[in-house]
Enzyme design. Structure first.
Site, mmCIF file in Angstrom:
data_model
loop_
_atom_site.group_PDB
_atom_site.id
_atom_site.type_symbol
_atom_site.label_atom_id
_atom_site.label_comp_id
_atom_site.label_asym_id
_atom_site.label_seq_id
_atom_site.Cartn_x
_atom_site.Cartn_y
_atom_site.Cartn_z
ATOM 1 N N GLU A 153 0.787 -1.242 0.000
ATOM 2 C CA GLU A 153 0.000 0.000 0.000
ATOM 3 C C GLU A 153 0.820 1.295 0.000
ATOM 4 O O GLU A 153 0.522 2.212 0.757
ATOM 5 C CB GLU A 153 -0.951 -0.007 1.212
ATOM 6 C CG GLU A 153 -1.839 -1.236 1.261
ATOM 7 C CD GLU A 153 -2.579 -1.414 2.574
ATOM 8 O OE1 GLU A 153 -2.564 -0.498 3.402
ATOM 9 O OE2 GLU A 153 -3.159 -2.504 2.781
ATOM 10 N N GLU A 259 -6.078 -11.058 -0.706
ATOM 11 C CA GLU A 259 -6.844 -10.886 0.552
ATOM 12 C C GLU A 259 -8.335 -10.831 0.246
ATOM 13 O O GLU A 259 -9.030 -9.897 0.630
ATOM 14 C CB GLU A 259 -6.401 -9.589 1.260
ATOM 15 C CG GLU A 259 -4.908 -9.518 1.526
ATOM 16 C CD GLU A 259 -4.471 -8.248 2.249
ATOM 17 O OE1 GLU A 259 -5.323 -7.551 2.820
ATOM 18 O OE2 GLU A 259 -3.262 -7.959 2.234
#
Ligand code: 9MR
Length: 370
Positions: A153, A259
């Protein structure tokens, strides 16, 4: 801990798992199917979730125990036992293991960015500290772990670099330096991934593509792009997910859905997995099924969403190496506490009693349609 992992790996299979086809076997030849081990599962070898994990997953990610703050909450405190158990369990079960995550702006304690006197580190000192962490990982678990989320991220939705502490100290080449460190310290079999959420945002998608091309032109290893896949019932569009998969694959890397979960109850104000977002309080309006009983029509809507996503993933299978669910069952999935604390949410293929839901069978069917 050796005994703990041994016990965990020899967990008995529940009645359900004998009759139900194995998910990872169904997807054999298409992509790996993964799940996670939470800290509480690692601490409790008789957790019933192991019945699902042993049977349905051929890849495993540690949900939390490998984050920097968990491993080293202070400069002198070390907690490596749960990671040891994770690695031992997955190796014994021949599951492709994921190192999650080397460097993430979140869950990294302040001491990482400071010297002993509390003064902010220089760029060189922070890079040296990052290298130490990668060396520790390589030495202790490098042989067994195959995939590494090297950076999590670091790119925002508009394509700019996240203004994290790492970025402020190191500069815009934080992600590049992290990949250089990882490729110099982790063993040659390691596959290096960049992992992020909301990867259908055009700005982020294009920036990721540009980053991979830039790394490749500089000879910096990057093997895969992780699309987290914390998706909603009506967003993103499967066509947009497919477009991002194709864009990443066109740079010559493999795509991993790292995820995956679907938030049935939804998020009012925002999309993604920004754990810094303000948490809301559970109310009858945002928590309509607190006893865990979902009306059949909702169960069907949920199954259809999973089906459309997996039909698309199967079509894209040549580009996809792995699809990992973020958790094992609805019982402990993080969406019970995000963005609203204490909700009864519905997000995965196994219910709170570890039974396969209608969505499980729909997903299974998509594997046969290839
Ligand atoms: O599921 C994880 C949850 O238990 C933790 O509290 C949280 C903070 O460490 O992280 C969650 O997992 C995140 C993952 O590590 C990175 N992508 C977003 C995931 C959901 O927040």
């Amino acid at each position: 801990m050796a005994t703990l992992a041994l016990v965990a790996s020899s967990c008995s299979k529940g009645p359900e798992t004998n009759a139900t086809p194995s998910l990872h076997e169904a997807f054999d030849g298409l992509f790996l199917i993964g799940g996670t081990l939470s800290d509480s599962m690692l601490e409790n070898p008789s957790d019933p979730g192991y019945n699902v994990v042993a049977k349905h997953f051929n890849s495993l990610s540690p949900e939390n125990c490998m984050k920097w703050g968990r491993m080293n909450p202070t400069p002198t405190e070390t907690h490596y036992e749960l990671v040891d158990s994770f690695v031992r369990y997955g190796s014994q079960n021949q599951q492709a293991l994921v190192g999650h995550t080397l460097f993430w702006h979140s869950q990294t304690p302040d001491w990482v960015y400071q010297d002993a006197a509390g003064k902010e580190l220089s760029r060189e000192a922070l890079l040296a500290r990052m290298r130490e962490r990668a060396e520790l990982m390589a030495k202790r678990w490098g042989d067994e772990i195959l995939y590494w989320d090297v950076v999590n991220e670091s790119i925002l939705g508009d394509g700019s670099w996240r203004k994290s502490k790492y970025q402020q100290i190191i500069g815009d080449d934080f992600t590049e330096q992290a990949f250089r460190i990882a490729s110099e310290t982790l063993p040659p079999h390691a596959k290096l991934l960049y992992n992020d959420y909301s990867m259908t945002d055009p700005g982020r998608r294009d920036a990721v593509v540009a980053m991979v091309k830039d790394f490749k032109s500089k000879g910096i290893r990057i093997d895969g792009i992780g699309m987290q896949g914390h998706w909603l019932m009506d967003f993103p569009d499967t066509a947009d997910i497919a477009a991002s998969i194709a864009a990443f694959a066109a740079t010559g890397v493999k795509v991993h859905i790292t995820e995956l979960d679907i938030d049935l109850l939804g998020r009012a104000a925002f999309f993604g997995a920004n754990v810094d977002a303000e948490k809301l309080v559970a109310t009858p309006e945002n928590n309509p099924y607190p006893d865990g009983n979902l009306p059949a029509s909702e169960e069907e809507r949920f199954a259809q969403r999973y089906q459309e996503i997996f039909e698309m993933l199967v079509q894209q299978a040549d580009h996809i190496e792995r699809v990992t669910f973020w958790g094992v069952s609805d019982k402990t999935n993080w969406l019970n506490n995000f963005p609203v604390r204490g909700r009864t949410n519905f997000s995965l293929l196994f219910d709170r009693n570890f039974q396969p839901k209608p969505a499980f069978y729909r997903v299974l069917e998509t594997a046969k349609k290839r």
